[in-house]
Design an enzyme around this catalytic site. Structure first.
Site, mmCIF file in Angstrom:
data_model
loop_
_atom_site.group_PDB
_atom_site.id
_atom_site.type_symbol
_atom_site.label_atom_id
_atom_site.label_comp_id
_atom_site.label_asym_id
_atom_site.label_seq_id
_atom_site.Cartn_x
_atom_site.Cartn_y
_atom_site.Cartn_z
ATOM 1 N N ARG A 16 -8.231 -2.502 0.324
ATOM 2 C CA ARG A 16 -8.461 -1.762 -0.923
ATOM 3 C C ARG A 16 -9.687 -2.227 -1.696
ATOM 4 O O ARG A 16 -10.484 -1.393 -2.142
ATOM 5 C CB ARG A 16 -7.222 -1.805 -1.824
ATOM 6 C CG ARG A 16 -6.019 -1.043 -1.281
ATOM 7 C CD ARG A 16 -6.386 0.341 -0.807
ATOM 8 N NE ARG A 16 -5.208 1.120 -0.471
ATOM 9 C CZ ARG A 16 -5.157 2.042 0.473
ATOM 10 N NH1 ARG A 16 -6.230 2.293 1.209
ATOM 11 N NH2 ARG A 16 -4.055 2.712 0.708
ATOM 12 N N ASP A 69 -1.695 0.042 -4.955
ATOM 13 C CA ASP A 69 -3.100 0.372 -4.724
ATOM 14 C C ASP A 69 -3.840 0.769 -5.997
ATOM 15 O O ASP A 69 -5.014 0.445 -6.172
ATOM 16 C CB ASP A 69 -3.213 1.479 -3.669
ATOM 17 C CG ASP A 69 -2.807 0.974 -2.302
ATOM 18 O OD1 ASP A 69 -2.923 -0.245 -2.061
ATOM 19 O OD2 ASP A 69 -2.379 1.786 -1.458
HETATM 20 N N1 ARG Z 1 3.174 -1.828 0.412
HETATM 21 C C1 ARG Z 1 1.918 -2.124 1.023
HETATM 22 C C2 ARG Z 1 0.968 -2.679 0.041
HETATM 23 O O1 ARG Z 1 1.093 -2.434 -1.112
HETATM 24 C C3 ARG Z 1 1.340 -0.966 1.806
HETATM 25 C C4 ARG Z 1 1.276 0.359 1.112
HETATM 26 C C5 ARG Z 1 0.575 1.324 2.004
HETATM 27 N N2 ARG Z 1 0.580 2.677 1.539
HETATM 28 C C6 ARG Z 1 1.056 3.751 2.238
HETATM 29 N N3 ARG Z 1 0.901 4.905 1.711
HETATM 30 N N4 ARG Z 1 1.625 3.637 3.386
HETATM 31 O O2 ARG Z 1 0.089 -3.424 0.410
#
Ligand code: ARG
Length: 395
Positions: free
Chosen positions: A95, A124
């Site tokens: 990210r 995110d």
């Molecule tokens: N929970 C994980 C994180 O916050 C991954 C999230 C990924 N997003 C998705 N839409 N699959 O790092």
């Protein structure tokens, strides 16, 4: 005349696709510039993002950031044994880099505002916002601000002739990069639901993996992988190649309840074949090459590093300080690790290093280099306080 140009991180998925018309209709921007950043998603996903960006946005950029991702994010994560609540974090590492690339485009385009398609429920949004705000940019997050739901988004997409990539019966939200693939949403939101085999894209089911084990060798140089099976390789080639090899053996699946930054618990499924193998080998090599004191202290540093990385706080001064310590600690972490891949498991078979804090001459049952009698004196003092108390109890 509207508000000018807004630059948005673009994946080609439903959320970011509907943001393009939303930014014009609801936020009054004249120009929407989309940026798709390649951090190792499937080629097809990058192709779709590029095609849809070019079709629906006013200007589109696709940026290949894979090398940068490996060198600036994955290598530090390997040195730090980066993991969150027991799995090798991946989304968290990509990210900040995606956000940095969006910032570069915003500066180039002279835009003062950037956008992302994150919801208000996940991690995110915070990781993106942190990088954008540090760059002094204004942030718009339509999905979060307008409190949108998937059903509303699908309807709105249809009105705007935006193809809807998710079928209602397979509504997985997938996030992919070189280091991991994450699958969430739909029926997976019930923690008791058993994940169907179809959600997996990188790994075979361990029980369906080959009956013959495969032995591989990883070479490390100062804490990062530098070669496989005797061939020197770039980090990018090595990680991509190892994802295929370890994925074939069903290695690197996680199915867990995760604590998000905001406190919500979430059901998460991950695939991370190469990460599992590389981190296992790296941790093993540290046990050969670092002292007991270094290992114990570094465990705490690694934990804090992982927490900050998960939170996306990569410009927190402490994060830089920890990285300096971790990089310094890896000077001796060079050598070779042999591993066996078999039916979902990755086991270290052996390791060697010119820097090992190990002497077979000292430890061997067969050697007399160390005089065993010296231990008698140590033993006389050993645990003396506890022994004293126990003796008193008996009296
Ligand atoms: N929970 C994980 C994180 O916050 C991954 C999230 C990924 N997003 C998705 N839409 N699959 O790092």
């Amino acid at each position: 005349m509207g508000k000018g140009t807004v630059v948005m991180a673009y994946s080609g998925g439903l959320d970011t696709s509907i943001c393009i018309p939303l930014l014009k209709e609801r936020y009054d921007y004249d120009r929407v510039v989309t940026v798709a950043v390649n951090v190792g998603q499937r080629d097809e996903e990058i192709a779709v993002a590029t095609e849809k960006g070019e079709k629906f946005a006013d200007t589109h950029y696709t940026i290949d950031a894979r090398e940068k991702f490996v060198n600036a994010y994955l290598f530090p994560a390997i040195r730090a044994n980066g993991s969150y609540e027991g799995y090798p974090m991946g989304t968290a590492l990509a990210r900040p880099l995606i956000a940095e690339e969006v910032v570069r485009v915003a500066l180039h385009e002279g835009a003062k505002t950037v956008a992302h398609g994150c919801t208000g429920k996940g991690n995110d949004q915070l990781r993106f916002d942190f990088i954008f705000r540090i760059a002094g940019l204004e942030v718009i997050a339509p999905i979060r601000e307008l409190n949108l739901t998937r059903d509303w988004e699908i309807g709105y997409a249809k009105e705007h002739d935006i193809p809807v990539p998710v079928a209602r019966e397979k509504p997985w939200s997938i996030d992919e990069n070189l280091w991991s693939r994450s699958i969430e949403g739909g029926r997976l939101e019930d923690p008791a639901y058993h994940p169907p085999e179809e959600i997996y894209g990188w790994t075979v089911a361990p029980e369906k993996a080959p009956d013959t084990p495969e032995v591989i060798t990883l070479d490390f140089l100062k804490g990062v992988p530098a070669g496989m099976n005797g061939d020197a390789m770039s980090g990018l080639d090595l990680i991509q190649g190892l994802n295929l090899i370890a994925g074939r053996h069903g290695i690197g699946r996680s199915n867990m309840i995760e604590d998000r930054i905001l406190g919500l618990k979430a059901r998460e499924i991950y695939e991370h074949p190469a990460a599992t193998v590389i981190l296992a080998a790296h941790a093993d090599l540290e046990h050969l090459t670092l002292t007991r004191q270094e290992l114990a202290f570094k465990r705490m540093v690694d934990d804090k590093w992982s927490e900050l990385a998960y939170m996306g706080l990569v410009h927190e001064p402490l994060f830089h300080d920890l990285n300096a310590f971790i990089t310094q600690s890896q000077e001796k972490v060079s050598g070779t690790v042999d591993l066996m891949l078999y039916k979902g498991c990755c086991r270290v078979l052996g390791r060697s290093s010119p820097e090992g804090v190990y002497s077979d001459d000292l430890v061997s049952f067969d050697s007399t280099t160390l005089d065993q009698c010296h231990a008698i004196g140590v033993s006389a003092y050993y645990g003396i306080q506890a022994r004293l108390i126990e003796e008193r109890k008996k009296r």
